[in-house]
Design an enzyme around this catalytic site. Structure first.
Site, PDB file in Angstrom:
ATOM      1  CE  LYS A 184       3.981  -0.942  32.444  1.00 31.74           C
ATOM      2  NZ  LYS A 184       4.788  -0.534  33.582  1.00 31.74           N
ATOM      3  CB  SER A 214       8.160  -0.459  31.640  1.00 28.11           C
ATOM      4  OG  SER A 214       7.475   0.592  32.275  1.00 28.11           O
TER       5      SER A 214
END
Length: 156
Positions: free
Chosen positions: A111, A73
């Site tokens: 993230k 990600s």
């Protein structure tokens, strides 16, 4: 490439994460606790480890630890599956910072963090993946990415 040395990337301040990396020489390596894994994808349960990794001294501060990345990600920030990230322990982050966060006191993920009065958006750096939206109270910042240790067989 047997016994080849890892590749060390240090984060440069005040640049977008995709451009914020400088390759550094591995002089003066010191041991950093490798506390387990962090998901760069769906959050995973926090499972502390008790290993160590060697990293350049200039990437290590007083409250530094390392985590192995699992997932893709964060590839647009040059953080890949299998990389070990060097983390500076912090309890807060600015909007847009790449952070290790704990969700509901049991899962951790890596993230980009965006906070506003409506809640928190955990944004992947991979257009193929959707952001995660949470309440402010459900997220706790554990640290910010300061460097990457990439094994030679994973060099891009």
């Amino acid at each position: 490439m047997l016994n080849a040395a890892p590749h060390y990337l240090q984060r440069l301040p005040n640049l977008p994460m995709a451009q914020a990396w400088r390759t550094i020489a591995p002089e003066a390596l010191i041991e950093v606790p490798l506390l387990g894994q962090v998901s760069a994808g769906l959050p995973i349960e926090a499972c502390p480890g008790t290993d160590y990794i060697r990293a350049p001294a200039r990437m290590v501060r007083r409250n530094t630890y390392a985590l192995q990345v699992c997932g893709d990600s964060m590839i647009d920030c040059q953080i890949h599956d299998g990389d070990v990230i060097i983390i500076e322990r912090q309890e807060s982050a600015e909007n847009g910072e790449t952070a290790v966060v704990m969700i509901n006191d049991r899962e951790v993920t890596l993230k980009k963090l965006y906070i506003d009065r409506d809640g928190v958006r955990l944004q992947p750096a991979n257009d193929a993946m959707a952001p995660i939206y949470l309440k402010n109270a459900d997220v706790r910042v554990l640290g910010l990415v300061m460097g990457v240790v990439r094994q030679p067989d994973r060099l891009n």
